[in-house]
Design a protein around this motif. Structure first.
Motif, short mmCIF file in Angstrom:
data_model
loop_
_atom_site.label_atom_id
_atom_site.label_comp_id
_atom_site.label_asym_id
_atom_site.label_seq_id
_atom_site.Cartn_x
_atom_site.Cartn_y
_atom_site.Cartn_z
N ALA A 85 5.15 0.66 -1.07
CA ALA A 85 6.59 0.92 -1.06
C ALA A 85 6.81 2.41 -1.25
N TYR A 86 7.84 2.94 -0.63
CA TYR A 86 8.12 4.36 -0.73
C TYR A 86 8.41 4.79 -2.17
N ALA A 113 6.67 8.25 -6.91
CA ALA A 113 6.23 8.39 -8.29
C ALA A 113 4.89 9.10 -8.37
N ILE A 114 4.03 8.85 -7.42
CA ILE A 114 2.71 9.47 -7.40
C ILE A 114 2.81 10.94 -7.02
N ASP A 115 3.68 11.25 -6.05
CA ASP A 115 3.77 12.60 -5.52
C ASP A 115 4.61 13.55 -6.36
#
Length: 121
Positions: A95-96, A101-103
């Motif tokens: 999911a985008y 959240a990771i980026d």
């Protein structure tokens, strides 16, 4: 297991070298046959890597041996690449929101308790 109707790239080529695909749930005879073939192909690739290391470590090979090794390694890499593509296509799409959240390095929730990078001089 593949969701119903998902397309799977099979680990073999059809006539004229064209890719073969299977649509289904991933539980039928052809899916099991493909799983077994992938397993065999990966096992053979591992054995070929060991053989390549042995031949190259000996440093006493002929040009014919190197040519045969290159041909066999190319075949194995082609199979492993096809398996990787097939498995990658069957992974769920993240999911985008998860990617954001990771980026986002500014996200305070992700930074709490995480070790801070150190600089070496």
């Amino acid at each position: 297991m593949s969701p119903a109707g998902q397309v799977r790239l099979l680990p073999w080529a059809g006539p004229e070298g064209k890719p073969c695909y299977l649509v289904g749930e991933g539980t039928g005879y052809l899916s099991r046959l493909a799983d077994n073939m992938e397993s065999a192909q990966l096992g053979l690739a591992g054995e070929l890597l060991q053989e390549a290391r042995r031949v190259l470590d000996a440093r006493q090979w002929t040009s014919g041996e190197l040519h045969l090794l290159a041909v066999k390694l190319t075949e194995a890499l082609t199979n492993v690449h096809r398996i990787a593509v097939s498995r990658g296509e069957r992974l769920p799409t993240p999911a985008y929101e998860d990617l954001d959240a990771i980026d986002d390095p500014e996200d305070e929730d992700d930074q709490q308790g995480a070790p801070q990078p150190t600089q070496r001089t």
